[in-house]
Design an enzyme around this catalytic site. Sequence first.
Site, PDB file in Angstrom:
ATOM      1  N   GLU A  97       1.336  -0.543  -5.195  1.00 30.46           N
ATOM      2  CA  GLU A  97       0.391   0.538  -5.477  1.00 30.46           C
ATOM      3  C   GLU A  97       1.219   1.818  -5.478  1.00 30.46           C
ATOM      4  O   GLU A  97       1.471   2.407  -4.434  1.00 30.46           O
ATOM      5  CB  GLU A  97      -0.713   0.622  -4.420  1.00 30.46           C
ATOM      6  CG  GLU A  97      -1.764   1.666  -4.761  1.00 30.46           C
ATOM      7  CD  GLU A  97      -2.287   2.449  -3.553  1.00 30.46           C
ATOM      8  OE1 GLU A  97      -3.222   3.249  -3.735  1.00 30.46           O
ATOM      9  OE2 GLU A  97      -1.757   2.292  -2.452  1.00 30.46           O
ATOM     10  N   ASP A 156       0.823  -1.204   0.000  1.00 26.32           N
ATOM     11  CA  ASP A 156       0.000   0.000   0.000  1.00 26.32           C
ATOM     12  C   ASP A 156       0.861   1.258   0.000  1.00 26.32           C
ATOM     13  O   ASP A 156       1.903   1.317   0.651  1.00 26.32           O
ATOM     14  CB  ASP A 156      -0.897  -0.016   1.242  1.00 26.32           C
ATOM     15  CG  ASP A 156      -1.740   1.231   1.378  1.00 26.32           C
ATOM     16  OD1 ASP A 156      -2.544   1.509   0.464  1.00 26.32           O
ATOM     17  OD2 ASP A 156      -1.590   1.946   2.394  1.00 26.32           O
TER      18      ASP A 156
END
Length: 777
Positions: free
Chosen positions: A461, A408
């Site tokens: 990401e 993330d």
Amino acid sequence: MKTYTYSKQDLSFIEQLSQAYCKDPFSYLGLHQAGDVSVIRVFLPEATTVKILSADGQILSEALKIDDSGLFVAQLSQQYSSLNYRLRVGYSLAEIDLEDPYRFTSSLLPMDNWLLAEGTHLRPYEILGAHLKTQEGVSGVHFSVWAPNARRVSVVGDFNYWDGRVNPMRFHAESGIWDIFLPNVEKGALYKFEILDSNGNIRLKSDPYAFASQFRPDTASVVTGLPEKIEVDAKLRHANDPDQPISIYEVHLGSWRRHLENNYWLNYEEIANELIPYVKDMGFTHIELLPITEYPFDGSWGYQPTGLYSPTSRFGSPDDLRTLIRKAHEAGINVILDWVVGHFPTDSHGLTEFDGSHLYEHQDPREGYHQDWNTLIFNYGRHEVFNYLSSNALYWTERFGIDGLRVDAVSSMIYRDYSRKDGEWIPNQYGGRENLEALDFLRRTNRMLKKEGHGAVVIAEESTSFAGITHSPTENGVGFDYKWNMGWMNDTLRYMSLDPIYRQYHHDWMTFGMMYQYSEKFVLPLSHDEVVHGKCSILGKMSGDCWQKFANLRAYYGYMWGYPGKKLLFMGNEFAQGREWNYNESLDWFLLGEQGGGWHKGVLNWVRDLNRTYQKYPALYQLDYDPAGFEWLVVDDWQQSVFAFERKAKNGESVIVVSNFTPVVRHNYRIGVRQDGTYTEILNSDAAYYEGSNVGNYGEIECEAIESHGKPFSIELSIPPLSTIFIACQPKPKEAVEAEQDIVKMAEVAMQKALKPTKKTVSVKAKAHKKAHKNKK
């Protein structure tokens, strides 16, 4: 022993123990030599009597309570270098037999201390935390924690009335680790670490390496065994490879489905029984779980974790989660975990100022504080922090069978000025904006997983154009296997939000991604981030009236599934949920039941068939990251908003994808193709089965030897309104092609013979020419 003479050591330790700041309890408590005899010292504040028992239960000595604080001293008649003894402790209401924790030596080996201090222990979770074990024939739990700047650390729990005076730990100065073995503590016991910091403040902390945690709002860690290693299925891990079909279903376990009667979560077992068959039926190859490491606030969706080694207790036990993953594997579905190692919350029971110092985070808020999220940034340059985070990747892949990690907020990790104005950040040692320590952490972790992870993948990401995210560290890359293509997602969704009449002016929004397609290994994501915070649902982003929105969505999904790159779709988007995602409610499954499901059922059927077609035709996935696997056939028809491209497999087979992003049917639309053969429409988003208008090509499409778009052959299509169609090509068999070539050659030979002049013809022509020349003279 009737009387006792205090020593200076006694007086010092009585104060340290009673005031709970003893840093070296093992040097005083337990068995020690005292001249010609041995003494056993016990500190139990609530006890009234203490007797020393031999291994067979015989009373060896009665201890004298030498201080009201709870210090007992027993003298033995001879010297013992070691002794297997127990305690019989009297309290006001009962007398019980106990093991003395201070008679056990440390199970931390010098090599462990050295590796942990250096930050090179591959699996520190096998040492740190709470481990069920047997020591000298006695079962219990070995506790250890890293807190180098603490004055004292104690284990507190429901086994010692949460009293920090009772079980102070042993300090290892070489590594900053504290440890103790507590006999007879069992699985399920609640515990924390009580830390006295250098300023005299008491901090009650959950275990950073806890394998289980209490259900919020309670914050204690729970003793449970280190999960056994999972045997890796090589075939499943092979499904992560770049030349395989990867279609990811992104799921938030707390809101995929809920119990209707009380809006409560399903547990891991219920999720396994419902989610896995659904995902299998829908044709997805992977499930990606939003973060499931323990977190205190439901509204964070798991993105503010306090226990990286502890599966959230919201849905059951760690073993229940392992069962869910096992059942997914049995169904042939891989599981990816959303992995949050970019920041952590400021909750007092967590990592923040763990031992009174900025241990896991940076001290300067310009380096250590996330303004956007009110969270703290890990200090990746500290060996022990690096070790804590990096080994967590192995923990999930080895102990739970996780097949991949999606990291993330990578951009927030690798840029020091992420979401900061001038003066709010500190440059790196070279004056740049890159977080060199974070990049080193990512490179080393990715390299380690390549070596130790048995095919587990890591997905970034990352929302910027930072170069080399999926390149090898040996090529100065970061070493991820895949990267989310945020640019493609943003450009194409902007295009789809436009009224079709204006799309012709922004044609390049759908094609620009091909300019950088082969710079990284991309995943095309339609994730949870696109359906929250006022962004509306994916369906809501489509332009037009209700019919057009659904048609646009089907066409867009078709374009996405045909385009190079692996696929990711957040739950609810597969049936076109109309409202934004709400983490506190179930998806709107009722939409599939109203009037037979209608348009929503049409989208569901379309996504299912896209996935099945995607897996059936290697042309749609084998060469995602090779320019040889893609060719534009129609890229410049901006006036009609038509796109066509060919996807190719390693063996030369191909699938043609054609999209029409206007509500106008394009009849007799000719597209050039490179080979003769049988062309068949295999998917059509406008089919009645998907609630479309049922315009199409109805089976086989004639291929003609008419040049078009620079190709020797062409096909003529009817392209439905707001649609995407897939056309498979079956090249003519080699024998048929050779036979046709033979016929052509024979015809050419015959033609040449027919046109070749004979001797008689030449003679006649020569005489005529001579006569004409004479007449001219």
